[in-house]
Design an enzyme around this catalytic site. Structure first.
Site: not given
Length: 297
Positions: A203-205
């Site tokens: 999700g926030d890579l």
């Protein structure tokens, strides 16, 4: 919050998470913890831990600080359960007088070199069998922004809710508001003909949220986990760069690009760009406008 208070709270907890009963903190070294939280490497006589803390401010209440770390705990545990990619072990979420803290496994990290392996592992993560709906058991945070994760039967329904949430926070007016409203109305058309099944995504890579351990094994952290469309994972990776062609080649060996991939990638990039506008201000407004114009043309 003072370091003295943080040390006292950690000292109370560490006998319950693997340290010796009489263990005491011998050193607490500040390190980079990203743009949201403060971070320290905490050393005892027999262990090292990575500790993140956050103090309530004008953006986050004390309860929000704790819920942010609890959501991170749930997300990392979900990723860990797939046995596809290494994540830090979670030990404890605790209260501070004006905030909260999170204790994680300390992993000595180095720069990621094996991008091919990360590509394969991320694809295996996205192929892991999960629920039939899209969302997650709890809302979490993308940066300092709450991310809605209510369960939905279709991916478009969840994406529509999230985009609307970001647009509402942005308080766009005039031409920007008209374009944002138009995208919400037309969103379904960008997904026609696709059979999207829920994939567990980090999700926030972006590149700052992955590295390698001492053996070269990829490690990911600081997630904003949910069950969603696997393509959404790649948007922030492309936004900020840092991943080689070897990564994308390995990933798409397992999960090929579907028709319309590039246009949908701009929608997913828009989500993160509007979030950056909401967190950091007007420097991202022109980028939001350009993306909306390209998507809708």
């Amino acid at each position: 919050m003072s370091n003295t208070e943080l040390m006292a709270e950690i000292t109370k907890v560490i006998p319950n998470i693997g340290a010796a009963p009489d263990s005491r903190i011998t050193r607490m070294t500040p390190v980079s913890g990203g743009c949201i939280s403060t971070a320290h490497i905490v050393e005892t006589s027999d262990q090292k831990y990575f500790v993140k803390s956050h103090t309530a401010d004008s953006f986050m209440t004390k309860q929000m600080c704790k819920s942010m770390f609890e959501a991170e705990l749930h997300g990392l545990n979900a990723l860990r359960h797939t046995h596809t990619i290494r994540v830090p072990q979670l030990f404890h979420v605790g209260d501070l007088s004006s905030g909260a803290f999170l204790i994680l496994e300390y992993i000595p990290l180095t720069r990621l070199r094996d991008h091919h392996k990360l590509g394969h592992q991320l694809a295996y993560l996205h192929l892991f069998e999960g629920p039939s709906q899209f969302g997650f058991d709890t809302n979490n945070y993308i940066g300092s922004t709450m991310q809605p994760n209510g369960w939905h039967d279709t991916w478009v329904d969840l994406l529509q809710e999230r985009l609307q949430y970001q647009f509402d926070r942005a308080q766009f007016t005039g031409h920007m508001k008209n374009m944002a409203d138009k995208l919400i109305r037309r969103l379904t058309q960008f997904f026609k003909g696709l059979d999207i099944r829920p994939s567990l995504v980090h999700g926030d890579l972006w590149a700052g949220n992955c590295a390698a351990d001492s053996s070269g094994e990829p490690v990911v952290f600081d997630p904003a986990v949910y069950w969603g469309h696997h393509e959404a994972e790649l948007s922030i990776m492309r936004m900020f760069g840092g991943f080689t062609l070897d990564f994308y080649d390995a990933y798409h060996e397992r999960i090929p690009r579907a028709p319309g991939f590039e246009l949908r990638a701009q929608i997913y990039e828009l989500y993160h760009t509007v979030n950056h506008y909401n967190m950091f201000g007007s420097g991202y407004l022109d980028q939001c406008q350009r993306l909306l114009e390209r998507i809708l043309q």
